[in-house]
Design a protein around this motif. Structure first.
Motif, PDB file in Angstrom:
ATOM      1  N   TYR A 152     -20.809  26.999   9.902  1.00  0.00           N
ATOM      2  CA  TYR A 152     -22.389  27.591   9.755  1.00  0.00           C
ATOM      3  C   TYR A 152     -22.964  26.952   8.642  1.00  0.00           C
ATOM      4  O   TYR A 152     -24.001  26.441   8.766  1.00  0.00           O
ATOM      5  N   GLY A 167     -12.918  33.552  11.270  1.00  0.00           N
ATOM      6  CA  GLY A 167     -14.356  33.684  10.401  1.00  0.00           C
ATOM      7  C   GLY A 167     -14.640  32.943   9.393  1.00  0.00           C
ATOM      8  O   GLY A 167     -15.869  32.468   9.213  1.00  0.00           O
ATOM      9  N   GLU A 168     -13.546  32.365   8.624  1.00  0.00           N
ATOM     10  CA  GLU A 168     -14.061  31.620   7.512  1.00  0.00           C
ATOM     11  C   GLU A 168     -14.334  30.231   8.026  1.00  0.00           C
ATOM     12  O   GLU A 168     -15.166  29.398   7.465  1.00  0.00           O
ATOM     13  N   GLU A 170     -17.754  30.600   9.245  1.00  0.00           N
ATOM     14  CA  GLU A 170     -18.776  30.521   8.110  1.00  0.00           C
ATOM     15  C   GLU A 170     -18.804  29.200   7.471  1.00  0.00           C
ATOM     16  O   GLU A 170     -20.058  28.646   7.174  1.00  0.00           O
ATOM     17  N   LYS A 171     -17.817  28.508   7.381  1.00  0.00           N
ATOM     18  CA  LYS A 171     -18.070  27.076   6.720  1.00  0.00           C
ATOM     19  C   LYS A 171     -18.566  26.153   7.800  1.00  0.00           C
ATOM     20  O   LYS A 171     -19.345  25.409   7.241  1.00  0.00           O
TER      21      LYS A 171
END
Length: 137
Positions: free
Chosen positions: A17, A10-11, A14-15
């Motif tokens: 994105y 997820g991290e 997110e990074k």
């Protein structure tokens, strides 16, 4: 295990994105700038084309005027050459006539001088000979 793995994914997502969003923002700004610059170049080039077209039209008119002027000058030159040719012929004829008159006068003066002193003693004949001599010279 699994929670940490999902959290790490997820991290990472997110990074990725955030990086992609930043890339899109930067690309959008660059594309806007390129579009604006391109539109300005199109406007500048259109103005240059219009100016060149106007110049071309003006020069075409000037060429036509000069061609007409050259044609008129050539016509005038031909007429002047014809006049010059006629004047030259007239001059040659007049010159020949004057040379003939001078030759006749020179022969007359020579003949009068050879006639002897008796004719030359007369003042009127002497004056006539002097006049003829002056005309010959």
């Amino acid at each position: 295990g699994l929670t940490e793995k999902i959290t790490a994914q997820g991290e990472t997502a997110e990074k990725e994105y955030a990086e992609f969003a930043e890339y899109c923002k930067t690309t959008d700004k660059q594309l806007d700038f390129e579009i604006t610059t391109g539109e300005k170049e199109v406007a500048d080039l259109s103005a240059s084309i219009e100016q060149a077209s106007a110049t071309m039209s003006s020069l075409s008119t000037k060429i036509e005027e000069l061609a007409a002027s050259i044609s008129a000058d050539e016509s005038d030159m031909k007429a002047a050459e014809e006049i010059r040719s006629k004047e030259s012929a007239d001059f040659a004829a007049t010159e020949a006539e004057l040379k003939e008159v001078i030759d006749t006068l020179e022969r007359a003066v020579s003949l009068l001088r050879r006639q002897g002193t008796s004719m030359l003693q007369s003042k009127s004949v002497d004056s006539f000979v002097q006049a003829l001599d002056a005309m010959v010279q």
